[in-house]
Design a protein around this motif. Structure first.
Motif, PDB file in Angstrom:
ATOM      1  N   VAL A   1      27.979  63.834   8.204  1.00  0.00           N
ATOM      2  CA  VAL A   1      27.161  64.713   7.361  1.00  0.00           C
ATOM      3  C   VAL A   1      26.403  63.903   6.326  1.00  0.00           C
ATOM      4  O   VAL A   1      25.202  64.105   6.102  1.00  0.00           O
ATOM      5  N   LEU A   2      27.080  62.960   5.684  1.00  0.00           N
ATOM      6  CA  LEU A   2      26.425  62.134   4.674  1.00  0.00           C
ATOM      7  C   LEU A   2      25.314  61.282   5.280  1.00  0.00           C
ATOM      8  O   LEU A   2      24.279  61.062   4.638  1.00  0.00           O
ATOM      9  N   ASP A   3      25.516  60.811   6.509  1.00  0.00           N
ATOM     10  CA  ASP A   3      24.476  60.018   7.172  1.00  0.00           C
ATOM     11  C   ASP A   3      23.204  60.844   7.374  1.00  0.00           C
ATOM     12  O   ASP A   3      22.083  60.341   7.178  1.00  0.00           O
ATOM     13  N   VAL A   4      23.377  62.110   7.783  1.00  0.00           N
ATOM     14  CA  VAL A   4      22.222  62.988   7.957  1.00  0.00           C
ATOM     15  C   VAL A   4      21.511  63.198   6.626  1.00  0.00           C
ATOM     16  O   VAL A   4      20.276  63.160   6.533  1.00  0.00           O
ATOM     17  N   MET A   5      22.287  63.397   5.562  1.00  0.00           N
ATOM     18  CA  MET A   5      21.696  63.601   4.239  1.00  0.00           C
ATOM     19  C   MET A   5      20.942  62.361   3.765  1.00  0.00           C
ATOM     20  O   MET A   5      19.873  62.463   3.158  1.00  0.00           O
TER      21      MET A   5
END
Length: 244
Positions: free
Chosen positions: A178-182
């Motif tokens: 999720v953090l990578d997408v953000m």
């Protein structure tokens, strides 16, 4: 892109936001940190009138609302400027990953179904879930559901994205995706306001950090200055605990 002046919000006798003033430039990634109950989520939800402020003024990309003088058209115009990603996904359980994205495009934006599906598939590809397009939420991990939620938020083509602790309900193994997408969204220049306890993300991605406590902005600084040399003693104490 975002300007807030004199924002106040109380729930009964609890004054949660106390006369907040700040502004955010286009393309900035601003994270809201601080102890629980400090007003972070209330502030985020007040920016798009999910929580109706008691006083103050909010401007997002040229749309201004003043508390107590708002009307439905203004609220709708303000919300069209933002998309929100919630802590608990808020996906429709009876719709597939693809349908969770196309629903708003078809019903709200009146987009033809073929075009909506094409756009939704592109967004699922972007968040790494195109192979899950026909799966229902019950068959997706928490991290996958949150990424579908991010894709749905992106579908509205907002000027500002609001994230309310998007990883707090996830198992540790799903947080990274999720953090990578953000991070990718931030790298594309999206203006983002993020409530987060993920200090690594805050350090690496935020352009500014607002430390909130007791409904007030205690410190507004860059990550480098805030983490290495906080101006406020309360900020220093909070960061020492957060690093444990």
């Amino acid at each position: 892109m975002v300007e807030v002046r004199g924002l106040c919000k109380a729930f009964g006798d609890n004054q949660v936001l106390k006369n907040l003033d700040f502004q955010i430039e286009k393309g900035e990634v601003v994270t809201l940190i601080g102890p629980s109950g400090g007003g972070k989520t209330t502030l985020l939800r007040s920016l798009n009138w999910l929580n109706v402020p008691d006083a103050g003024r909010v401007t997002i990309d040229g749309v201004t609302i003043e508390a107590g003088k708002e009307n439905k058209q203004q609220i709708r115009a303000l919300r069209e400027k933002t998309s929100m990603v919630f802590q608990h996904y808020n996906l429709w359980k009876n719709k597939t990953a693809l349908e969770n994205i196309t629903e708003g495009l078809i019903r709200v934006q009146k987009m033809p179904k073929v075009q909506a599906v094409e756009k939704a598939e592109h967004l699922l590809e972007r968040v790494g879930l195109i192979e899950k397009r026909d799966e229902y939420p019950v068959r997706l991990s928490g991290g996958q559901q949150q990424r579908v939620g991010i894709a749905r938020a992106l579908a509205a083509e907002p000027q500002v994205m609001l994230f309310d602790e998007p990883t707090s309900a996830l198992d540790p193994e799903w947080i990274g995706g999720v953090l990578d997408v953000m991070k990718e969204i931030a790298a594309d220049g999206m203006t983002m306001i993020v409530v987060s306890h993920e200090m690594r993300f805050v350090k690496n991605v935020a352009s500014r950090i607002l430390f909130l406590e007791g409904g007030q902005i205690v410190e507004d600084n860059t990550p480098e200055k805030l983490f290495n040399n906080p101006e406020n003693e309360r900020t220093r104490a909070f960061l020492e605990m957060a690093e444990l």
